[in-house]
Design an enzyme around this catalytic site. Structure first.
Site, PDB file in Angstrom:
ATOM      1  N   HIS A  85      -1.275  11.121  -0.504  1.00  0.00           N
ATOM      2  CA  HIS A  85      -1.080  10.406  -1.756  1.00  0.00           C
ATOM      3  C   HIS A  85      -0.691  11.376  -2.869  1.00  0.00           C
ATOM      4  O   HIS A  85      -0.976  12.573  -2.803  1.00  0.00           O
ATOM      5  CB  HIS A  85      -2.371   9.695  -2.176  1.00  0.00           C
TER       6      HIS A  85
ATOM      7  N   ARG B 151     -15.971   3.344   2.349  1.00  0.00           N
ATOM      8  CA  ARG B 151     -14.970   2.480   2.956  1.00  0.00           C
ATOM      9  C   ARG B 151     -14.990   2.526   4.474  1.00  0.00           C
ATOM     10  O   ARG B 151     -14.516   1.594   5.138  1.00  0.00           O
ATOM     11  CB  ARG B 151     -13.571   2.867   2.454  1.00  0.00           C
TER      12      ARG B 151
ATOM     13  N   ASP C  22     -10.161  -2.864   6.120  1.00  0.00           N
ATOM     14  CA  ASP C  22      -9.660  -1.639   5.505  1.00  0.00           C
ATOM     15  C   ASP C  22      -9.853  -1.722   3.987  1.00  0.00           C
ATOM     16  O   ASP C  22     -10.148  -2.776   3.429  1.00  0.00           O
ATOM     17  CB  ASP C  22      -8.190  -1.452   5.866  1.00  0.00           C
TER      18      ASP C  22
ATOM     19  N   GLN D  61      -4.747 -12.639  -2.191  1.00  0.00           N
ATOM     20  CA  GLN D  61      -4.315 -11.247  -2.141  1.00  0.00           C
ATOM     21  C   GLN D  61      -3.691 -11.005  -0.774  1.00  0.00           C
ATOM     22  O   GLN D  61      -4.297 -11.312   0.254  1.00  0.00           O
ATOM     23  CB  GLN D  61      -5.478 -10.282  -2.350  1.00  0.00           C
TER      24      GLN D  61
ATOM     25  N   ASP E 190       1.979   2.443   3.618  1.00  0.00           N
ATOM     26  CA  ASP E 190       1.170   3.641   3.395  1.00  0.00           C
ATOM     27  C   ASP E 190       0.828   4.354   4.696  1.00  0.00           C
ATOM     28  O   ASP E 190       0.950   5.582   4.807  1.00  0.00           O
ATOM     29  CB  ASP E 190      -0.113   3.249   2.676  1.00  0.00           C
ATOM     30  N   LYS E 191       0.414   3.608   5.691  1.00  0.00           N
ATOM     31  CA  LYS E 191      -0.043   4.252   6.923  1.00  0.00           C
ATOM     32  C   LYS E 191       1.104   4.970   7.627  1.00  0.00           C
ATOM     33  O   LYS E 191       0.917   6.038   8.218  1.00  0.00           O
ATOM     34  CB  LYS E 191      -0.716   3.223   7.826  1.00  0.00           C
TER      35      LYS E 191
ATOM     36  N   ASP F 280       0.848  -1.192   0.000  1.00  0.00           N
ATOM     37  CA  ASP F 280       0.000   0.000   0.000  1.00  0.00           C
ATOM     38  C   ASP F 280       0.888   1.247   0.000  1.00  0.00           C
ATOM     39  O   ASP F 280       1.783   1.381   0.833  1.00  0.00           O
ATOM     40  CB  ASP F 280      -0.898  -0.003   1.237  1.00  0.00           C
TER      41      ASP F 280
ATOM     42  N   ASP G 123      -0.960   0.314  -4.700  1.00  0.00           N
ATOM     43  CA  ASP G 123      -2.288   0.777  -5.096  1.00  0.00           C
ATOM     44  C   ASP G 123      -2.257   2.222  -5.570  1.00  0.00           C
ATOM     45  O   ASP G 123      -3.052   2.633  -6.406  1.00  0.00           O
ATOM     46  CB  ASP G 123      -3.297   0.597  -3.965  1.00  0.00           C
ATOM     47  N   HIS G 124      -1.315   2.987  -5.068  1.00  0.00           N
ATOM     48  CA  HIS G 124      -1.187   4.396  -5.453  1.00  0.00           C
ATOM     49  C   HIS G 124       0.176   4.886  -4.980  1.00  0.00           C
ATOM     50  O   HIS G 124       0.865   4.207  -4.213  1.00  0.00           O
ATOM     51  CB  HIS G 124      -2.289   5.249  -4.811  1.00  0.00           C
TER      52      HIS G 124
ATOM     53  N   SER H 251      -7.171   4.406  -1.474  1.00  0.00           N
ATOM     54  CA  SER H 251      -7.014   2.965  -1.648  1.00  0.00           C
ATOM     55  C   SER H 251      -8.301   2.260  -2.051  1.00  0.00           C
ATOM     56  O   SER H 251      -8.240   1.140  -2.571  1.00  0.00           O
ATOM     57  CB  SER H 251      -6.484   2.342  -0.350  1.00  0.00           C
TER      58      SER H 251
ATOM     59  N   GLU I 180      -1.561  -7.994   1.473  1.00  0.00           N
ATOM     60  CA  GLU I 180      -1.215  -6.575   1.487  1.00  0.00           C
ATOM     61  C   GLU I 180      -0.314  -6.226   2.666  1.00  0.00           C
ATOM     62  O   GLU I 180      -0.653  -6.484   3.827  1.00  0.00           O
ATOM     63  CB  GLU I 180      -2.485  -5.729   1.577  1.00  0.00           C
TER      64      GLU I 180
ATOM     65  N   HIS J  85       1.796   8.154   5.704  1.00  0.00           N
ATOM     66  CA  HIS J  85       0.849   9.192   6.132  1.00  0.00           C
ATOM     67  C   HIS J  85       1.321   9.867   7.423  1.00  0.00           C
ATOM     68  O   HIS J  85       1.083  11.053   7.629  1.00  0.00           O
ATOM     69  CB  HIS J  85      -0.538   8.595   6.346  1.00  0.00           C
TER      70      HIS J  85
ATOM     71  N   THR K 104      -8.185  -1.793   1.052  1.00  0.00           N
ATOM     72  CA  THR K 104      -7.577  -2.724   0.093  1.00  0.00           C
ATOM     73  C   THR K 104      -8.075  -4.153   0.273  1.00  0.00           C
ATOM     74  O   THR K 104      -8.520  -4.778  -0.695  1.00  0.00           O
ATOM     75  CB  THR K 104      -6.042  -2.640   0.172  1.00  0.00           C
TER      76      THR K 104
END
Length: 559
Positions: free
Chosen positions: A422, A186, A173, A332, A339-340, A62, A381-382, A116, A334, A343, A175
């Protein structure tokens, strides 16, 4: 050539040798500090497989873009190093991640920077949607539900394959949610979180919260954080966890020991929730601050106390173990805390979970080595705003750490005065196995949907002349006689177009030690006692097209 595409850099790391060019090391080349020494076209062509995959393993980092990969690589391996898993995948491309904005439709405005939810929904469903939307189409407003879109996981489940969903975040979450739930917002993760999703409540005739939908979709292996969501009461009274156990025969595990004890799915699906919220990152935080920033030229990340939580690679390995069957599976997985922690402007937290992702990729590649009909895709994802910069004063918030090279590296976060956001840039996508070549070039993340389900196979050119084998070998240049006897010398051997590969340690005409490795090579350790002076490591690769060998010399000192 086998589809096992492990980068054979472990020997270099153990012995102090840097191999530049991951793919070159494992594809039969002799990489040098200047790059590759021969053309790679034939070896790449040999790995193209147009058949549909039996198993699919999708590994998501992520927020993992090229800047974050580079920062983590510099820290863990050095600027000239390579990740043994992530950087070993032979087919690599760039992937766009834009989404849509709410509107009247049918032509919705473009959202160049997405969260996400729509990005994960993109590869899950093959279709674009709006921020906050989980595997459901766009609509006039965030609180207006869209059309439910079927997902890859649901399609494979319908085909009778086993399916798994792993995350280091809450499994509800965005994803992991996009793999097997459909909801307009979400945030509607548990029954008590449904304020913005009233039509979806089960008491209103809907599919329920994300937590409820994930178990209603009967995911065979569901692992991660988020116990607090599953302890929430459903509209009918029992908690989601109780509902999962009573209605779908889920077996609940809450720690690493409990997960280790599960050896099959014969007694029902597995719900592993190892913490109330998100799982603990691998490293303790190092949070960037305004210049002159935090950290310095001697700062190294510290390992976090993760208690009894399994790590990402362990969860991935257990999921693969449980899902492996004759009909095939979809998984899948992750690594969410990249990502977190980005942030939070926490460079160490993000690096640690990217390192954890690489370890999970190695687990997948080990499985693929024995199951070559497995497609592995690794991507994000981004993108995010983490940037490697020239010094502590070159960003709104900065942090400096000491890399594996021994030099300082400064990263900056400049999208906000604190924290970070992001960005809309394209990101890396890489793959190995059947139909992996479809990720090359510039693709959109929605393209992964068709690749994971298996596109109609194309016809490849027929090669009538067996390719001549190639071989390469690398090892440390010097070590002591004591080290050779006790720990041995780590050797990175690589070959292509071969059916048999042997690595030997030779002194003069005497063979001191030898081992066979996989037909593409591997990392082996050779030991010998009471040896000094010059010795030679030799790799011999034999195949239908002949024989090839390569060697490198070592000096064995008395101490």
């Amino acid at each position: 050539m086998s589809r096992r595409n492990r980068a054979l850099l472990a020997a270099g790391a153990a012995a102090g040798l840097v191999l530049v060019g991951t793919y070159g090391a494992q594809a039969g080349f002799a990489p040098t500090p200047q790059g590759f020494t021969k053309d790679r076209s034939a070896d790449l062509a040999a790995q193209i497989d147009s058949s549909k995959p039996r198993n699919v393993i999708l590994i998501i980092g992520d927020g993992m873009d090229d800047s974050m990969i580079t920062a983590a690589r510099n820290y863990e391996k050095g600027a000239s190093g390579r990740f043994e898993g992530l950087d070993a995948l032979p087919f690599t491309g760039a992937m766009t991640t834009h989404g849509l904005k709410a509107g009247e439709g049918p032509d919705y405005p473009i959202a160049y920077v997405s969260d996400s939810a729509p990005t994960a929904s993109g590869w899950s469903t093959g279709k674009k949607t709006i921020d906050g939307r989980i595997s459901q189409g766009p609509s006039t407003a965030a609180n207006v539900p869209g059309e439910d879109y079927g997902t890859v996981l649901e399609e494979y489940k319908a085909q009778g394959k086993l399916v798994g969903n792993v995350s280091t975040a809450e499994v509800t979450d965005a994803t992991p949610a996009a793999a097997a739930s459909h909801i307009n917002a979400r945030a509607c993760q548990g029954p008590a979180d449904m304020a913005n999703c009233a039509p979806a409540k089960k008491s209103n005739g809907g599919k329920g919260s994300i937590a409820e939908q994930l178990v209603d979709n009967k995911i065979d292996v569901l692992l991660g954080g988020g116990l607090n969501r599953y302890n929430q009461a459903t509209d009918a009274g029992p908690s989601v966890k109780e509902y999962a156990e009573a209605s779908h025969d889920y077996r609940f595990v809450g720690d690493k020991a409990g997960l280790d004890a599960v050896t099959s799915l014969d007694d029902g699906p597995v719900l592993g929730l190892f913490t109330g919220g998100n799982m603990t990152p691998e490293y303790k935080p190092l949070v960037a601050t305004a210049p002159p920033g935090v950290g310095g030229p001697d700062t190294r990340c510290e390992t976090a106390d993760r208690g009894n939580q399994p790590d990402f690679a362990e969860m991935t390995a257990k999921a693969i173990e449980l899902l492996d069957n004759d009909k095939g599976f979809f998984l899948q997985a992750e690594s969410a805390m990249i990502d977190k922690q980005e942030h939070a402007s926490d460079i160490c937290g993000a690096i640690g979970d990217l390192k954890a992702l690489d370890e999970a990729v190695q687990v997948a590649l080990d499985f693929q080595a024995e199951n070559p009909d497995t497609l592995i895709i690794v991507t994000g994802d981004h993108a995010h705003s983490t940037q490697i910069v020239g010094g502590p004063d070159q960003g709104r918030q900065t942090a400096t750490v000491k890399t594996a090279d021994g030099d300082p590296m400064t990263v900056a976060y400049s999208t906000a005065a604190s924290g970070s956001n992001h960005t809309g840039t394209q990101i890396r996508v890489a793959a190995s196995g059947p139909q992996a070549a479809n990720v090359t070039g510039v693709i959109d993340q929605t393209d992964l949907y068709a690749t994971m389900l298996g596109r109609t196979p194309s016809t490849l050119p027929v090669t009538t002349t067996p390719a001549k084998p190639s071989a390469s070998v690398a090892a440390v240049r010097k070590l002591s006689s004591k080290e050779l006897a006790k720990r041995g010398v780590s050797v990175a051997a690589a070959a292509s177009a071969s059916t048999s590969v042997k690595v030997s340690l030779v002194k003069g005409s005497k063979t001191l030690a030898s081992k066979k490795v996989a037909k593409t090579g591997g990392v082996v350790t050779l030991k010998a006692k009471n040896v000094t002076g010059k010795v030679t490591v030799v790799i011999t690769a034999t195949g239908p097209g002949g024989k090839a060998s390569a060697k490198t010399n070592l000096t064995i000192t008395r101490r």
